[in-house]
Design an enzyme around this catalytic site. Structure first.
Site, PDB file in Angstrom:
ATOM      1  N   GLU A 118      27.275  -9.619  20.259  1.00  0.00           N
ATOM      2  CA  GLU A 118      27.731  -8.236  20.177  1.00  0.00           C
ATOM      3  C   GLU A 118      27.587  -7.691  18.760  1.00  0.00           C
ATOM      4  O   GLU A 118      27.971  -8.340  17.785  1.00  0.00           O
ATOM      5  CB  GLU A 118      29.165  -8.084  20.692  1.00  0.00           C
ATOM      6  N   CYS A 119      26.998  -6.513  18.682  1.00  0.00           N
ATOM      7  CA  CYS A 119      26.818  -5.761  17.443  1.00  0.00           C
ATOM      8  C   CYS A 119      26.101  -6.609  16.392  1.00  0.00           C
ATOM      9  O   CYS A 119      24.926  -6.913  16.534  1.00  0.00           O
ATOM     10  CB  CYS A 119      28.158  -5.230  16.955  1.00  0.00           C
ATOM     11  N   GLY A 120      26.785  -7.060  15.345  1.00  0.00           N
ATOM     12  CA  GLY A 120      26.128  -7.857  14.321  1.00  0.00           C
ATOM     13  C   GLY A 120      25.502  -9.115  14.873  1.00  0.00           C
ATOM     14  O   GLY A 120      24.460  -9.571  14.396  1.00  0.00           O
TER      15      GLY A 120
END
Length: 431
Positions: free
Chosen positions: A317-319
């Protein structure tokens, strides 16, 4: 068992809520009190700093993402164990749906208005009175932040009234808690954080009589819902370091409550994924600040490539998703080779690219969470699913699936729908 409780809020962001909450938590702990701090709304960084200040874990409270029942359970447990519960609000007191004011009213937590008083005296009390009366909220008083001098503090205190006391003052700080594009710096980036927190606690002037007069806080305990053993016998590897630090405490508890064993490792120190891992979670964080290191750490890169090639479930998720792409372009325009598990590249953006609470309409039930990023993923991958914004239900972040990998800018709060969270780490979810 009961304790004293405060919800620290303000007229807007930027008034110094986190700094004041950290200073108050540190001061109370040093004075010998047991303290638990909570953060209102989706947030990863403030809880880490507040945990450093209080010496105890910090959970988030959000009536939509966490639900009222889960919030009540967390507060009831804390109230039975500590002397003070401190809740840092989000944005302004009445901003958002639900807002910090909604939380205060729901659980009867007195509000402490944190106001930047660097250019005012009596007006601060008028603002605090307006905040109190607008929603007929339980009220603790005013804490004046960024006070210019002892004389300035005396003038502000003189304006207090029995029904709207000045609980304390914090002088303007030459050095406090530094910020960057996603908020405050992580504790791991501040080697002098303990000294900063102690300096804030030393500078904080408190009226202990006002704190002692706060009503007892003892929310009715709600038995936590039992979790199905969907992950019994599974080992989930979780990346954990300054590049992958955005993890809700409740997420780890949820995975463990469903029977999973958590095995952490650090890509930044070139640790490989633990050999006994059945599934992998790459949380969000700051890979863009560590692009050179991540690109040079061949052991970590080879392990994640082999893990995905073996068809084992991966949730990024994300990073975490950014680290799986072919290239990451940082805010200086420099390109860094990433794991190459997901086709495409990520580039940092000058403007906010995603913000707000969202829900993933998962087959196992709606998984709630949020998004907050300053980057863009350019990829040929189609959307496997699309999250929905809480406000209005319009399309939000895309969820990608590539082989056994699922990835998104969406940060999931696992406790909102444990069955959907478990599906992220089960083999059938990777088919």
């Amino acid at each position: 068992m009961s304790c004293k409780a405060l919800l620290l809020s303000a007229i807007a962001s930027g008034q110094g809520k986190t700094t004041v909450t950290a200073a108050l938590a540190r001061r109370l702990v040093r004075d010998g009190y047991r303290v638990r701090v909570f953060k209102t709304g989706p947030d990863f960084i403030d809880p880490l700093l507040l945990a450093a200040a209080s010496g105890s874990k910090v959970d988030v409270l959000d009536l939509w993402m966490c639900t009222e029942t889960q919030c009540r359970s967390l507060l009831a447990q804390a109230a039975a164990e500590v002397d003070y519960v401190l809740i840092e609000g989000v944005m302004g007191l009445y901003d958002g749906q639900p807002s910090s004011a909604d939380l205060a009213k729901q659980f009867g937590v007195p509000v402490l208005a944190v106001l930047d008083c660097s250019a005012m005296v009596g007006t601060a009390l008028a603002i605090a009175r307006g905040l109190r009366d607008h929603g007929q909220l339980p009220w603790a008083g005013l804490l004046a932040n960024r006070v210019a001098s002892s004389g300035h503090a005396d003038m502000i205190r003189a304006c207090g009234t029995p029904d709207l006391p000045v609980v304390g003052c914090l002088p303007r700080q030459a050095e406090s808690l530094p910020e960057r594009h996603l908020g405050l710096h992580l504790p791991s980036d501040l080697p002098d954080l303990a000294a900063r927190l102690d300096a804030l606690a030393d500078a904080l002037q408190l009226d202990h009589a006002v704190l002692a007069a706060l009503p007892d806080f003892a929310p009715e305990a709600t038995p936590p819902a039992s979790l199905p053993p969907l992950l019994a016998g599974k080992t989930i590897a979780v990346a954990h370091d300054a590049a992958f630090a955005f993890v809700y405490a409740a997420n780890l508890r949820t995975l463990q409550g469903m029977g999973a064993r958590i095995a952490t490792f650090s890509p930044l120190t070139d640790e490989a994924i633990p050999a006994d891992a059945d599934a992998l979670w790459l949380p969000g964080g700051y890979p863009e600040l560590h692009g050179t290191t991540l690109a040079a750490n061949t052991r970590w890169l080879a392990s994640v490539q082999a893990f995905a090639a073996a068809g084992k479930p991966v949730w990024a998720e994300c990073g975490g998703m950014m680290a799986l792409t072919e290239q990451l372009h940082d805010d200086q325009g420099q390109a860094h080779r990433m794991a190459g598990v997901l086709p495409g590249s990520v580039r940092m953006t000058a403007k906010l690219a995603g913000l707000g609470s969202q829900g993933w309409p998962h087959p196992a039930g709606e998984l709630r969470g949020h998004t907050f990023h300053y980057s863009q993923f350019d990829t040929p991958l189609p959307a496997a699913a699309t999250c929905q914004r809480k406000a209005g239900g319009s399309p939000g972040e895309v969820v990608y699936r590539h082989g056994s990998v699922q990835a998104s800018y969406f940060h999931a709060y696992f406790a909102s729908q444990p069955a959907a969270a478990a599906a992220l780490f089960l083999p059938e979810a990777a088919c």
